[in-house]
Design a protein around this motif. Sequence first.
Motif, PDB file in Angstrom:
ATOM      1  N   GLU A   1       0.837  -1.217   0.000  1.00 38.79           N
ATOM      2  CA  GLU A   1       0.000   0.000   0.000  1.00 38.79           C
ATOM      3  C   GLU A   1       0.862   1.254   0.000  1.00 38.79           C
ATOM      4  O   GLU A   1       0.536   2.250  -0.664  1.00 38.79           O
ATOM      5  CB  GLU A   1      -0.936  -0.006   1.216  1.00 38.79           C
ATOM      6  N   ILE A   2       1.980   1.197   0.731  1.00 37.46           N
ATOM      7  CA  ILE A   2       2.889   2.354   0.770  1.00 37.46           C
ATOM      8  C   ILE A   2       3.505   2.575  -0.610  1.00 37.46           C
ATOM      9  O   ILE A   2       3.550   3.705  -1.111  1.00 37.46           O
ATOM     10  CB  ILE A   2       3.998   2.141   1.832  1.00 37.46           C
ATOM     11  N   LEU A   3       3.966   1.480  -1.226  1.00 34.69           N
ATOM     12  CA  LEU A   3       4.603   1.589  -2.551  1.00 34.69           C
ATOM     13  C   LEU A   3       3.597   2.057  -3.599  1.00 34.69           C
ATOM     14  O   LEU A   3       3.909   2.878  -4.463  1.00 34.69           O
ATOM     15  CB  LEU A   3       5.214   0.244  -2.958  1.00 34.69           C
ATOM     16  N   GLU A   4       2.386   1.545  -3.475  1.00 33.60           N
ATOM     17  CA  GLU A   4       1.339   1.937  -4.433  1.00 33.60           C
ATOM     18  C   GLU A   4       0.977   3.414  -4.285  1.00 33.60           C
ATOM     19  O   GLU A   4       0.785   4.135  -5.266  1.00 33.60           O
ATOM     20  CB  GLU A   4       0.096   1.064  -4.210  1.00 33.60           C
ATOM     21  N   ASP A   5       0.944   3.853  -3.040  1.00 33.07           N
ATOM     22  CA  ASP A   5       0.620   5.253  -2.756  1.00 33.07           C
ATOM     23  C   ASP A   5       1.768   6.174  -3.181  1.00 33.07           C
ATOM     24  O   ASP A   5       1.558   7.337  -3.535  1.00 33.07           O
ATOM     25  CB  ASP A   5       0.330   5.412  -1.262  1.00 33.07           C
ATOM     26  N   GLY A   6       3.000   5.641  -3.103  1.00 32.30           N
ATOM     27  CA  GLY A   6       4.163   6.443  -3.487  1.00 32.30           C
ATOM     28  C   GLY A   6       4.626   7.395  -2.399  1.00 32.30           C
ATOM     29  O   GLY A   6       5.469   8.263  -2.650  1.00 32.30           O
ATOM     30  N   THR A   7       4.060   7.241  -1.203  1.00 33.70           N
ATOM     31  CA  THR A   7       4.430   8.128  -0.096  1.00 33.70           C
ATOM     32  C   THR A   7       4.558   7.317   1.188  1.00 33.70           C
ATOM     33  O   THR A   7       3.703   6.480   1.476  1.00 33.70           O
ATOM     34  CB  THR A   7       3.335   9.206   0.123  1.00 33.70           C
ATOM     35  N   ILE A   8       5.615   7.597   1.943  1.00 31.20           N
ATOM     36  CA  ILE A   8       5.753   6.987   3.268  1.00 31.20           C
ATOM     37  C   ILE A   8       5.590   8.081   4.317  1.00 31.20           C
ATOM     38  O   ILE A   8       6.176   9.159   4.211  1.00 31.20           O
ATOM     39  CB  ILE A   8       7.107   6.245   3.430  1.00 31.20           C
ATOM     40  N   ARG A   9       4.748   7.817   5.311  1.00 27.27           N
ATOM     41  CA  ARG A   9       4.471   8.804   6.368  1.00 27.27           C
ATOM     42  C   ARG A   9       5.431   8.535   7.526  1.00 27.27           C
ATOM     43  O   ARG A   9       5.358   7.488   8.160  1.00 27.27           O
ATOM     44  CB  ARG A   9       3.024   8.695   6.841  1.00 27.27           C
ATOM     45  N   ILE A  10       6.320   9.498   7.754  1.00 25.96           N
ATOM     46  CA  ILE A  10       7.351   9.311   8.782  1.00 25.96           C
ATOM     47  C   ILE A  10       7.087  10.243   9.955  1.00 25.96           C
ATOM     48  O   ILE A  10       7.019  11.465   9.788  1.00 25.96           O
ATOM     49  CB  ILE A  10       8.766   9.579   8.218  1.00 25.96           C
ATOM     50  N   GLY A  11       6.940   9.662  11.137  1.00 27.53           N
ATOM     51  CA  GLY A  11       6.739  10.449  12.352  1.00 27.53           C
ATOM     52  C   GLY A  11       8.060  10.980  12.866  1.00 27.53           C
ATOM     53  O   GLY A  11       9.023  10.227  13.031  1.00 27.53           O
ATOM     54  N   ILE A  12       8.117  12.299  13.080  1.00 28.90           N
ATOM     55  CA  ILE A  12       9.333  12.923  13.623  1.00 28.90           C
ATOM     56  C   ILE A  12       8.930  13.897  14.727  1.00 28.90           C
ATOM     57  O   ILE A  12       7.844  14.467  14.692  1.00 28.90           O
ATOM     58  CB  ILE A  12      10.125  13.706  12.542  1.00 28.90           C
ATOM     59  N   ASN A  13       9.822  14.067  15.679  1.00 30.77           N
ATOM     60  CA  ASN A  13       9.571  15.042  16.743  1.00 30.77           C
ATOM     61  C   ASN A  13       9.834  16.446  16.183  1.00 30.77           C
ATOM     62  O   ASN A  13      10.912  16.709  15.663  1.00 30.77           O
ATOM     63  CB  ASN A  13      10.512  14.755  17.918  1.00 30.77           C
ATOM     64  N   PRO A  14       8.851  17.349  16.257  1.00 27.44           N
ATOM     65  CA  PRO A  14       9.030  18.667  15.621  1.00 27.44           C
ATOM     66  C   PRO A  14       9.995  19.600  16.355  1.00 27.44           C
ATOM     67  O   PRO A  14      10.449  20.585  15.784  1.00 27.44           O
ATOM     68  CB  PRO A  14       7.614  19.246  15.629  1.00 27.44           C
ATOM     69  N   ASN A  15      10.295  19.284  17.628  1.00 27.78           N
ATOM     70  CA  ASN A  15      11.155  20.189  18.426  1.00 27.78           C
ATOM     71  C   ASN A  15      12.317  19.412  19.016  1.00 27.78           C
ATOM     72  O   ASN A  15      12.466  19.342  20.228  1.00 27.78           O
ATOM     73  CB  ASN A  15      10.333  20.832  19.559  1.00 27.78           C
TER      74      ASN A  15
END
Lengths: 269, 225
Positions: free
Chosen positions: A30-44
């Motif tokens: 599903e990630i490859l098909e979507d073409g986007t990986i959602r990566i969680g990062i700490n903003p601060n």
Amino acid sequence: MFKRLISLCAVAAMAMFAVSTAADARTLDEILEDGTIRIGINPNFPPNSSRDSAGEWVGFDIEIGNKIAEMMKVEVEWVPTETPQRVPFLVADKIDISLGALTRNSERAKLIDYTVPLHTEVLAVLTTDKVTANKWQDLNSDEYTLANMRGNWTVPWTEENIPNANLELVDTLADTVRLVGQGRADAIVENIDFYMAHTKNYPDVKWRVIEEPIFVAYCAIGVGKGNADLVEVLNIILYALHSDGVVNEIWEASYGAPMLVPVVPNPYF
Amino acid sequence: MDYTFQFGIAFEALPQLLQGAVLTLELGILAFWGGALIGLLGASMKIYGGRLAYGVAQGYVVFFTNTPALIQIYFLYFGLPEVGIRWSNETCVLIGLTLNAGAYLTEIMRAGFLSVHRTELEAAETLGFSRFKQIRYVIVPHIARYIYPAIANFFIVILVMGTSVGAVVGVDELTGETINISTKNYRWLEMFTVTAGLYVILTFIASISLALFGRWAFRVKAKIF
């Protein structure tokens, strides 16, 4: 009155049900098909992840995330996740993977899956010249207040191992350092590498690190439970990044010093 | 769905959550009554206090109703130490919520003041009541009845919920306690589901108490919810 109460209870029950719905993690396909990986990062979380003056994400996690996306041939969608939100965001499928110095521990592993280690963290004590303690055990007294962040695994560790000290918990790394800088707290018992960047806001405070480290922990990439295909791909990518020295290069560029205890790459996962 | 719910873990934490709930209620009640006193003073200043008093009260209301409570508390907790004032986190949250509530209640009470019939005030003046006695014996009993439902509602919606911002500066009220426990057991969904239920119970208790108090003290038929 009671009609209203019944209505309210019904709404509350529905809201709780909605809140309590855990979602299946997106599969590798599903990630490859979507073409986007959602990566969680700490903003601060400089130098791991923060925005520069132009509003762009910069730091160690950003570089690593970009490398992963490049090797997977997908685009990155950065999702800001504060420290306590990392595991819930994975469980709720708000993100595909979580960076943000996610320390491996068995309690978290019941809820999420991990890759092989991305980097290490050395637990130590950051304090000031006002504190005379020379060992972390010396802080085990009610005369000391230790600052930490809600959501850090070191909070229960501190309660267990330094039980007599007072704990003051806030929400961000900057606030944690501020507590010590302003004299509200005496020390931080954590992976102090992550906190050093914030000490420059208090140039008049004589910061010091208690020499003896407490122990080394391993931070890995967090993945949704049961997402074995994605874990396997990430492990192979991480092995390549470690073997080529890329992880350590990025770490040194971000932190200004080599990783204190580098990760030894292992081809068997 | 791979996730397996374990509500037993959340219910085991109930004693700690209830401690947080008690602190939530304490903060809410203290901030509410503190805010009510400030509101009474602010409304009096705006209506009877002359130009300077009006300006001071208006400036206070504008500032506190146009900035989030979270930022006010942040300023008290992290800003004041830079000038040598270092209050505890609970004190900062209490003062912040009280000042925030006071600003909103100033406007609610001002509306109550303006609702007093001129004939009642004229009667009080004829009887030789001072301004203070007019407020004490004529205006306050009138506005208590007139605005009590709105004030009770304000307590429920703003303060019981508003106390949760305290978690950001380390106050272990209900939300803060929930985060603390979730940090150890990682059962966020279960913990926050139970906490949501506790907030509903908390507001229900507060609502009934305020309604009963209103009926007893001011003969106001305040609605529950």
